[in-house]
Scaffold this active site. Structure first.
Site, PDB file in Angstrom:
ATOM      1  N   GLY A  28       0.970  -0.832  -0.173  1.00 38.17           N
ATOM      2  CA  GLY A  28      -0.077   0.250   0.143  1.00 38.17           C
ATOM      3  C   GLY A  28       0.989   1.203   0.085  1.00 38.17           C
ATOM      4  O   GLY A  28       2.148   1.182   0.005  1.00 38.17           O
ATOM      5  N   ASN A  29      -0.094   2.465  -0.628  1.00 37.81           N
ATOM      6  CA  ASN A  29       1.084   3.887  -0.478  1.00 37.81           C
ATOM      7  C   ASN A  29       0.113   5.247  -0.415  1.00 37.81           C
ATOM      8  O   ASN A  29      -1.085   4.643  -0.799  1.00 37.81           O
ATOM      9  CB  ASN A  29       2.191   3.559  -1.657  1.00 37.81           C
ATOM     10  CG  ASN A  29       1.747   2.635  -2.565  1.00 37.81           C
ATOM     11  OD1 ASN A  29       0.537   3.465  -3.648  1.00 37.81           O
ATOM     12  ND2 ASN A  29       2.486   1.655  -2.816  1.00 37.81           N
ATOM     13  N   SER A  74       7.772   5.430  -2.025  1.00 40.61           N
ATOM     14  CA  SER A  74       7.026   4.399  -2.849  1.00 40.61           C
ATOM     15  C   SER A  74       7.120   3.940  -4.427  1.00 40.61           C
ATOM     16  O   SER A  74       6.957   4.853  -5.435  1.00 40.61           O
ATOM     17  CB  SER A  74       5.163   4.195  -2.970  1.00 40.61           C
ATOM     18  OG  SER A  74       4.386   3.685  -3.838  1.00 40.61           O
ATOM     19  N   GLU A  76       5.464   2.714  -6.136  1.00 42.71           N
ATOM     20  CA  GLU A  76       4.298   3.235  -7.548  1.00 42.71           C
ATOM     21  C   GLU A  76       4.250   4.343  -7.667  1.00 42.71           C
ATOM     22  O   GLU A  76       3.026   5.296  -7.909  1.00 42.71           O
ATOM     23  CB  GLU A  76       2.877   2.631  -6.521  1.00 42.71           C
ATOM     24  CG  GLU A  76       2.896   1.557  -6.587  1.00 42.71           C
ATOM     25  CD  GLU A  76       2.738   0.775  -7.698  1.00 42.71           C
ATOM     26  OE1 GLU A  76       2.615   1.079  -9.202  1.00 42.71           O
ATOM     27  OE2 GLU A  76       2.768  -1.092  -7.738  1.00 42.71           O
ATOM     28  N   HIS A  97      -4.519  -2.898  -0.693  1.00 43.46           N
ATOM     29  CA  HIS A  97      -5.090  -4.380  -0.861  1.00 43.46           C
ATOM     30  C   HIS A  97      -6.095  -5.093  -0.035  1.00 43.46           C
ATOM     31  O   HIS A  97      -5.555  -5.845  -0.233  1.00 43.46           O
ATOM     32  CB  HIS A  97      -3.035  -4.921  -0.774  1.00 43.46           C
ATOM     33  CG  HIS A  97      -2.456  -4.664  -2.287  1.00 43.46           C
ATOM     34  ND1 HIS A  97      -0.743  -5.311  -1.706  1.00 43.46           N
ATOM     35  CD2 HIS A  97      -2.113  -3.452  -2.767  1.00 43.46           C
ATOM     36  CE1 HIS A  97      -0.138  -5.146  -3.061  1.00 43.46           C
ATOM     37  NE2 HIS A  97      -1.037  -4.069  -3.255  1.00 43.46           N
ATOM     38  N   HIS A 158      -4.137  -6.898  -8.612  1.00 42.00           N
ATOM     39  CA  HIS A 158      -3.415  -5.518  -7.653  1.00 42.00           C
ATOM     40  C   HIS A 158      -3.399  -4.946  -6.172  1.00 42.00           C
ATOM     41  O   HIS A 158      -3.870  -5.170  -5.577  1.00 42.00           O
ATOM     42  CB  HIS A 158      -2.390  -4.353  -9.004  1.00 42.00           C
ATOM     43  CG  HIS A 158      -1.212  -3.944  -8.012  1.00 42.00           C
ATOM     44  ND1 HIS A 158      -0.955  -3.320  -9.050  1.00 42.00           N
ATOM     45  CD2 HIS A 158      -1.242  -3.296  -6.500  1.00 42.00           C
ATOM     46  CE1 HIS A 158      -0.143  -2.159  -8.068  1.00 42.00           C
ATOM     47  NE2 HIS A 158      -0.283  -2.457  -7.114  1.00 42.00           N
TER      48      HIS A 158
HETATM   49  P1  13P Z   1       6.343  -0.047  -1.383  1.00 42.70           P
HETATM   50  O1  13P Z   1       6.187  -0.032  -0.475  1.00 42.70           O
HETATM   51  O2  13P Z   1       7.187   0.582  -2.942  1.00 42.70           O
HETATM   52  O3  13P Z   1       4.807   0.976  -1.859  1.00 42.70           O
HETATM   53  O4  13P Z   1       4.826  -1.330  -2.777  1.00 42.70           O
HETATM   54  C1  13P Z   1       3.960  -2.030  -2.151  1.00 42.70           C
HETATM   55  C2  13P Z   1       2.838  -1.291  -2.647  1.00 42.70           C
HETATM   56  O5  13P Z   1       1.439  -1.845  -2.348  1.00 42.70           O
HETATM   57  C3  13P Z   1       3.054  -2.123  -4.422  1.00 42.70           C
HETATM   58  O6  13P Z   1       1.370  -1.927  -4.650  1.00 42.70           O
END
Ligand code: 13P
Length: 207
Positions: A28-29, A74, A76, A97, A158
């Site tokens: 998550g982000n 992140s 993303e 997620h 995803h």
């Molecule tokens: P990050 O830790 O890089 O934010 O990635 C986690 C994620 O959820 C990728 O979809």
């Protein structure tokens, strides 16, 4: 908002979302974007939410130029940047997620409009964005394609993306997406579901 306030907001909402189990581990982000300053503040990649602090947040431009940060942003960040560039009304993004909603993403199906809350909070159903390789801008580009008149979507195989004018708003939308997915899953296990009619959805939207 000052950059320090942005750091604090991203940190606070990431901890809250983690406590609510909207994501597991370090997945998550979250980010906020200030158009005036052209500054995005985003969670760092792979840092545990239990120990994360406002100082761990990464401050960058939408082209990836890092302005401040002890960690990498992140993975993303390109997805977040693509959404901010395509949708100027958006100032906050949360990517989760959360399990029931992500299960729909794994089924490669959207969540139909089955609950009244979905109309004011989400704009109706929760559409599915096509799969794109994680970490690429295409994840955001695919999301933008289905986000017209919607405040959240599923990312195939995803997770979930929710947008808003503030993190408070993006967060509640992510919560309602998970709630709708959970209730829909239970209802489908009980028997056939009945989705709201287009007429009823329009009546809710336009009175
Ligand atoms: P990050 O830790 O890089 O934010 O990635 C986690 C994620 O959820 C990728 O979809």
């Amino acid at each position: 908002m000052t950059i320090q306030e942005m750091r604090q907001a991203v940190c606070d909402w990431s901890k809250q979302s983690y406590a609510e189990k909207l994501f597991a581990g370090t997945s998550g982000n979250l980010s906020v974007y200030d158009k005036e300053q052209d500054v995005m503040v985003i969670t760092p990649t792979s840092v545990p939410y239990e120990t994360i602090t406002p100082e761990d947040m990464v401050v960058l431009r939408l082209d990836g130029e890092i302005l401040e940060g002890n960690y990498r942003p992140s993975s993303e960040w390109r997805m977040h940047a693509a959404v901010y560039q395509a949708k100027p009304e958006v100032s906050a993004i949360i990517h989760t997620h959360s399990p029931y909603a992500t299960a729909f993403a794994v089924n490669n199906r959207g969540i139909p409009t089955i609950l009244i809350e979905m109309v004011p909070f989400l704009g109706g159903d929760v559409p599915l964005a096509k799969f794109a390789v994680p970490g690429t801008r295409a994840v955001g580009d695919e999301a933008v394609k289905v986000l017209a008149e919607r405040t959240g979507c599923l990312l195939a195989n995803h997770g979930v993306l929710a947008i808003g004018a503030s993190l408070e708003q993006a967060h509640i939308r992510a919560v309602y997406i998970e709630d709708a997915a959970k209730i829909c899953s239970i209802a489908m296990a009980n028997g056939p579901i009945v989705t709201m009619s287009e007429a009823d959805i329009a009546a809710m939207k336009h009175g």
